[in-house]
Enzyme design. Structure first.
Site, PDB file in Angstrom:
ATOM      1  N   SER A 227       0.837  -1.190   0.000  1.00 58.23           N
ATOM      2  CA  SER A 227       0.000   0.000   0.000  1.00 58.23           C
ATOM      3  C   SER A 227       0.885   1.258   0.000  1.00 58.23           C
ATOM      4  CB  SER A 227      -0.956  -0.054   1.205  1.00 58.23           C
ATOM      5  OG  SER A 227      -2.021   0.837   1.057  1.00 58.23           O
ATOM      6  N   ASP A 453      -8.747  -4.197  -6.030  1.00 60.78           N
ATOM      7  CA  ASP A 453      -8.271  -3.439  -4.864  1.00 60.78           C
ATOM      8  C   ASP A 453      -9.039  -2.129  -4.715  1.00 60.78           C
ATOM      9  OD1 ASP A 453      -6.686  -1.898  -3.004  1.00 60.78           O
ATOM     10  OD2 ASP A 453      -5.008  -3.235  -3.446  1.00 60.78           O
ATOM     11  N   HIS A 483      -7.554  -5.545  -0.565  1.00 56.54           N
ATOM     12  CA  HIS A 483      -6.396  -4.644  -0.614  1.00 56.54           C
ATOM     13  C   HIS A 483      -5.122  -5.464  -0.503  1.00 56.54           C
ATOM     14  CE1 HIS A 483      -4.169  -1.017  -0.379  1.00 56.54           C
ATOM     15  NE2 HIS A 483      -3.993  -0.990   0.924  1.00 56.54           N
TER      16      HIS A 483
END
Length: 514
Positions: A227, A453, A483
């Site tokens: 991320s 995502d 995610h």
């Protein structure tokens, strides 16, 4: 919703009632050579601090791997490395395989920005046991986070009120209250952490990582970023291309977007995840308890949120489930397909007048534990984003963008549009419109994108590959949900990533796992 929060779901701890460091020593001064040659003192890890999220000390791994923690000294201001220093909190568990096979340290950043690596790595370490055969697993609290000179703003009671506010103002009075709360929050950050705020940029954290590489004794940085951690890893590659060993970027931030484009991308991403949830729920042979068709599911959610704007439901006593809290909770549940069942349960209960599950999910998004204590996830998220991002937006600019955001997501658009005001009036100027991640001279970096995502939409992976430059970024696609990709447990993704990190074998560009 926090300001473009991009963090893997380690922080989620739903309240049991519903479901089964300081800058101390800042006066320390070191020459650069002393910083590089410092010896880390590894000790058994204490329980996580309140800023790290609290909870018990990390337990040994099932095979006996023991967690050790240390503090690395780094300059407060990298432009003045001989000036004041801060402590960067580290955690590690040593490699499980024979010393002759050990490659080095594999450094993790799990995202946010603002997530504590010291508290997150133990929660997910078993997912990386294969990698631990040849690497020490290492993570850290980036500057401004957890035990590493944490940014502090409002206290727990003030944060409870802050997260109860209406974050989608629809009239002049609501707008005035929203702007007042935003201003008060930012002023509290300045009052409590003003000295630190200019020095929490991603470039500062990347320089900390290069110092960490040297202090850990590695000639190259071996890295796994998830991320926001993909942005940090890519910025590192830009600054230190020849120090990159093997690096994986999973759940990829688009480095070419400005804050408006990033927020719009998230609106589309969360809407896609909601659409996928609704289709999945209504496709079950047992039926979907929160709607008969995907459109019905989403219409009922929209009505719930509209009703909550006027009349909140009982939540986790004494707080009530507001429209803001419910939207946060829904977004949190969309981070992982594993949480879709919680979303169904939370919606069922909310329709029956009970807001506790959705509020517990919202608390997880905001870093609040069941004792009412907040980690510093949200203050750090804001501080790092605002130090990185140059644009500052006005109310007029937000209102002009609202139709575009609502088209991207009827449910999440307003929240993400108004969230663009988070950095307006911030006491520190932002660095740039978007990060520079060009990394000529770096070895191949594996870039992993997930087509489903919500927080870092799939298109960002291709943009990252292009921005890293020719011969650097290598894209791996996972056709999945949630995610991130590696921790989806998809055997194909894990095999490709493991083979790269353990054996240096780069998969063919454009490889697809499903």
């Amino acid at each position: 919703m926090p300001n473009r929060l991009r963090i893997r779901t380690a922080a989620v701890t739903v309240a049991a009632v519903v479901l089964p460091s300081l800058m101390a020593g800042c006066a320390g001064r070191f020459a650069d050579g002393e910083l590089s040659s410092q010896k880390l003192i590894w000790k058994d890890c204490p329980a996580p601090s309140e800023a790290e999220g609290g909870g018990p000390a990390p337990a040994p791994l099932p095979n006996g791997g023991r967690w050790q923690c240390a503090t690395m000294q780094a300059p407060l201001n990298w432009n003045n490395p001989g000036g004041a220093s801060i402590g960067i909190a580290l955690i590690r568990v040593k490699a499980s395989g024979p010393p002759s096979k050990r490659i080095g340290s594999l450094v993790f950043n799990f995202g946010g920005p603002g997530g504590s690596g010291v508290s997150t790595l133990p929660a997910f370490a078993q997912d990386y046991e294969t990698l631990r055969t040849r690497y020490d697993l290492v993570s850290f609290d980036p500057r401004g986070v957890g035990r590493s000179a944490p940014v502090t703003c409002e206290d727990d009671q003030q944060l409870d009120a802050y997260f109860q506010q209406d974050m989608t103002p629809e009239n002049a009075a609501e707008q005035q209250a929203f702007l007042k709360n935003t201003r008060q929050f930012n002023q509290a950050c300045r009052a409590n952490s003003g000295r630190l705020l200019p020095y929490v940029r991603t470039t500062d954290a990347a320089r900390d990582m290069d110092l960490m590489r040297r202090v850990l004794g590695d000639s190259k940085l071996y890295y796994f970023g998830i991320s926001y951690g993909t942005e940090l890893g890519a910025v590192y590659a830009h600054l230190f291309p020849r120090n990159v060993g093997r690096a994986v970027l999973d759940a990829v931030v688009d480095p070419t977007e400005d804050p408006v484009q990033s927020s719009l991308g998230q609106a589309k991403g969360f809407q896609l995840a909601l659409d996928n949830y609704a289709r999945d729920c209504t496709s079950k042979s047992t039926g979907c308890p929160v709607g008969t068709t995907p459109k019905d599911v989403e219409n009922r959610i929209a009505k719930l949120l509209k009703d909550l704007d006027k009349k909140p439901l009982p939540g986790i006593f004494p707080r009530r489930l507001t429209q803001t809290a419910a939207t946060n909770g829904i977004a949190q549940a969309l981070y992982s397909k594993d949480f879709w069942s919680y979303l169904t349960q939370g919606l069922q209960q909310a329709y029956a007048g009970d807001g506790r599950v959705l509020m517990a999910l919202s608390d997880a998004m905001n870093g609040r534990n069941e004792n009412g204590q907040y980690s510093n996830l949200v203050p750090a998220n804001l501080a790092i984003n605002c130090a990185d991002e140059k644009p500052r937006y006005t109310v007029a600019e937000v209102k002009a963008k609202l139709p575009q955001f609502r088209a991207a997501s009827p449910l999440f658009g307003d929240f993400l549009a108004w969230g663009m005001l988070s950095c307006t009036g911030w006491p520190v100027a932002g660095a740039a419109s978007h990060p520079d991640v060009s990394a000529p001279g770096a070895p191949p970096i594996l870039v992993v994108g997930n087509t489903g995502d919500p927080a870092t939409p799939y298109e960002g992976a291709m943009k990252m590959v292009k921005a890293l430059g020719p011969g650097v970024g290598v894209e791996l696609t996972y056709k999945g949900q949630g995610h991130g990709s590696y921790d989806s447990k998809n055997a194909c993704v894990q095999a490709k990533v493991n083979n790269y990190l353990l054996n240096g074998r780069v998969p063919a560009a454009g490889t697809v796992c499903s």
